[in-house]
Design a protein around this motif. Structure first.
Motif, PDB file in Angstrom:
ATOM      1  N   GLY A 132      46.096  50.534  12.134  1.00 19.77           N
ATOM      2  CA  GLY A 132      46.260  49.853  13.629  1.00 19.77           C
ATOM      3  C   GLY A 132      46.362  47.902  13.744  1.00 19.77           C
ATOM      4  O   GLY A 132      46.389  47.438  14.937  1.00 19.77           O
ATOM      5  N   PHE A 133      45.767  47.572  12.829  1.00 21.45           N
ATOM      6  CA  PHE A 133      45.776  46.740  12.482  1.00 21.45           C
ATOM      7  C   PHE A 133      47.338  45.732  12.339  1.00 21.45           C
ATOM      8  O   PHE A 133      47.431  44.502  13.646  1.00 21.45           O
ATOM      9  N   SER A 170      42.892  46.963  18.045  1.00 20.28           N
ATOM     10  CA  SER A 170      43.134  48.349  17.284  1.00 20.28           C
ATOM     11  C   SER A 170      43.468  48.443  16.170  1.00 20.28           C
ATOM     12  O   SER A 170      43.563  50.356  16.782  1.00 20.28           O
ATOM     13  N   ALA A 171      42.613  47.718  15.324  1.00 18.55           N
ATOM     14  CA  ALA A 171      42.268  49.337  14.501  1.00 18.55           C
ATOM     15  C   ALA A 171      41.140  49.156  14.492  1.00 18.55           C
ATOM     16  O   ALA A 171      40.772  51.075  14.280  1.00 18.55           O
ATOM     17  N   ILE A 172      40.767  49.482  15.968  1.00 20.46           N
ATOM     18  CA  ILE A 172      39.187  49.873  16.191  1.00 20.46           C
ATOM     19  C   ILE A 172      39.450  51.628  16.436  1.00 20.46           C
ATOM     20  O   ILE A 172      39.087  52.575  16.448  1.00 20.46           O
ATOM     21  N   GLN A 173      40.861  51.012  17.997  1.00 20.19           N
ATOM     22  CA  GLN A 173      41.438  51.411  18.662  1.00 20.19           C
ATOM     23  C   GLN A 173      42.078  53.495  17.556  1.00 20.19           C
ATOM     24  O   GLN A 173      41.979  54.732  17.174  1.00 20.19           O
ATOM     25  N   SER A 174      42.176  52.401  16.558  1.00 19.76           N
ATOM     26  CA  SER A 174      43.064  53.567  15.661  1.00 19.76           C
ATOM     27  C   SER A 174      42.281  54.512  14.519  1.00 19.76           C
ATOM     28  O   SER A 174      42.422  55.864  14.484  1.00 19.76           O
ATOM     29  N   VAL A 175      40.967  53.844  14.156  1.00 23.56           N
ATOM     30  CA  VAL A 175      39.566  54.882  13.879  1.00 23.56           C
ATOM     31  C   VAL A 175      39.300  55.699  14.195  1.00 23.56           C
ATOM     32  O   VAL A 175      39.167  56.986  14.466  1.00 23.56           O
ATOM     33  N   PRO A 212      42.419  41.129  19.038  1.00 22.32           N
ATOM     34  CA  PRO A 212      43.679  42.359  19.460  1.00 22.32           C
ATOM     35  C   PRO A 212      43.162  43.233  18.091  1.00 22.32           C
ATOM     36  O   PRO A 212      43.511  44.011  18.062  1.00 22.32           O
ATOM     37  N   ALA A 213      43.657  41.972  16.661  1.00 21.07           N
ATOM     38  CA  ALA A 213      43.925  43.141  15.787  1.00 21.07           C
ATOM     39  C   ALA A 213      42.783  43.907  15.218  1.00 21.07           C
ATOM     40  O   ALA A 213      43.304  45.281  14.884  1.00 21.07           O
ATOM     41  N   ARG A 232      52.321  56.699  19.552  1.00 24.20           N
ATOM     42  CA  ARG A 232      50.617  55.824  18.251  1.00 24.20           C
ATOM     43  C   ARG A 232      49.398  56.834  18.184  1.00 24.20           C
ATOM     44  O   ARG A 232      48.834  57.014  17.248  1.00 24.20           O
ATOM     45  N   LEU A 275      48.425  59.387  14.834  1.00 21.13           N
ATOM     46  CA  LEU A 275      47.214  58.964  14.071  1.00 21.13           C
ATOM     47  C   LEU A 275      46.192  60.161  13.798  1.00 21.13           C
ATOM     48  O   LEU A 275      46.031  60.571  13.114  1.00 21.13           O
ATOM     49  N   ARG A 278      50.250  48.080  17.095  1.00 19.63           N
ATOM     50  CA  ARG A 278      48.736  47.825  17.872  1.00 19.63           C
ATOM     51  C   ARG A 278      49.217  49.142  19.472  1.00 19.63           C
ATOM     52  O   ARG A 278      50.982  48.906  19.835  1.00 19.63           O
ATOM     53  N   ALA A 297      43.909  54.121   8.649  1.00 19.94           N
ATOM     54  CA  ALA A 297      43.994  54.405  10.370  1.00 19.94           C
ATOM     55  C   ALA A 297      44.079  52.993  10.551  1.00 19.94           C
ATOM     56  O   ALA A 297      44.552  52.318  11.603  1.00 19.94           O
ATOM     57  N   ALA A 298      43.143  52.295  10.295  1.00 21.88           N
ATOM     58  CA  ALA A 298      42.752  50.756   9.673  1.00 21.88           C
ATOM     59  C   ALA A 298      43.511  49.975   9.804  1.00 21.88           C
ATOM     60  O   ALA A 298      44.167  49.445  10.941  1.00 21.88           O
TER      61      ALA A 298
END
Lengths: 175, 183
Positions: B174-175, A105-110, A101-102, B144, B148, B178, B170-171
């Motif tokens: 996102g970490f 979520s990081a990939i979605q943010s990227v 999940p983490a 969110r 971003l 969520r 960003a990564a």
């Protein structure tokens, strides 16, 4: 200059440049150290790389051509391609963790930040390219075409080139 | 969905790279349109992952992007053919331009046609950004997404921060932050 050495020097230049920027390493090696390229040729190579279709980073092909003709251009082409495969090592590493999940979520943010970078890259391009009513119409039409139809992108590009050509004849577009 | 063969995949990279002017970003936008939106071969998340990693791969970003997306779809043979397809015809064009750059720059018709494709590239890139953001424009995720996207634009356009740093931040964001899962 030996083509194998040229390839290694160009590879050193492409491997140490990020985001498609012209490598200072390349100028140091070929213009200052080995003196097989002039600043004028380097500028012409960058201009050719930016004018041609596809990646701007292919200016190294032009550099190779200036230094050693067609074999040099082939060395430049190979030097541009080689570092690209490093991404596969990164993908293999991250791919195994992508379902966490983490990490997800990081990939979605990227992905969202990438959209911001695309917007940022569009601004200077729009400043250069949108110079009158016809370019505005071409830009809007390509947006609508790609957003709301399933036609292949190539048709948008070909259509835009033909519209630009017609606009050139009619004096509606500034080359 | 249309099935994907190696030949079909390499032709897409060859066609897009040979016809798209303006550097890597318009080419990536055109490939996104083909691979993600039109055919659905690559998910939006995979596209985002490859886009981010291509930025931190040394060398020409778009070639790393081609290698990464094609590797996801067809493994090593796909990656090699995609990079060859994206490079070789464009490299031939670079050599021709190197030989006759001044003459080409004086050719008003060729430059008018390129000006048309650059105008189209603006539309292509706007669609690309829109398609990356659109799935997150739902009530529980919109804040969110806006933070971003706006943060990325602000840091790159106003503060001229390197894309590598922006994607890294960003990564990290996102970490820890969520996206809410819809009920």
């Amino acid at each position: 200059m030996n083509v194998a050495l040229l390839y290694l020097l160009l590879l050193k230049a492409t491997s140490t440049s990020f985001s498609g920027l012209t490598s200072p390493v390349l100028r140091h090696d070929l213009v200052e150290r080995h003196r097989v390229l002039t600043d004028r040729q380097l500028n012409a190579a960058v201009a050719a790389g930016r004018t041609a279709p596809g990646p701007n980073g292919l200016y190294v092909v032009s550099v190779g051509y200036f230094v050693a003709g067609v074999p040099g251009a082939c060395a430049g082409c190979l030097a541009a391609m080689t570092p690209a495969f490093a991404i596969i090592v990164l993908l293999r590493y991250l791919g195994r963790r992508a379902e966490r999940p983490a990490v997800r979520s990081a990939i979605q943010s990227v992905t969202l930040a990438a959209a911001g970078l695309v917007i940022n890259a569009t601004i200077p391009l729009a400043r250069d390219a949108i110079t009158g009513p016809l370019p505005i119409a071409i830009g809007v039409a390509s947006f609508l075409f790609l957003a709301f139809t399933r036609y292949a992108t190539v048709w948008v590009i070909v259509g835009a080139a033909l519209a630009g050509l017609a606009g050139g004849f009619a004096g509606l577009i500034q080359p | 969905m249309v099935s994907l063969s190696l030949r079909r995949l390499s032709l897409i990279y060859l066609r897009v790279s040979s016809l798209t002017f303006g550097g890597g970003d318009p080419t990536m936008a055109a490939l996104q349109s083909e691979l993600v939106t039109r055919h659905g071969w690559l998910s939006r998340e995979k596209y985002g992952l490859v886009y981010g990693l291509a930025r931190i791969t040394p060398g020409t970003n778009i070639l790393a992007f081609c290698a990464g997306t094609a590797w996801e779809l067809k493994g090593w043979p796909g990656a090699i053919l995609a990079v060859l397809g994206a490079t070789v015809p464009a490299a031939a064009a670079v050599v021709l331009l190197t030989v006759g750059y001044e003459a080409f720059k004086q050719n008003a018709r060729a430059m008018a046609a390129i000006a048309g494709t650059l105008a189209a590239a603006v539309g292509m890139m706007t669609v690309s950004a829109w398609q990356l953001v659109r799935p997150d424009l739902r009530r529980e995720r919109i804040l969110r997404a806006l933070v971003l996207v706006a943060g990325s634009v602000l840091l790159s356009y106003v503060f001229r921060m390197s894309p590598i740093w922006i994607l890294g931040m960003a990564a990290l964001a996102g970490f820890f932050w969520r996206a809410p899962v819809p009920e």
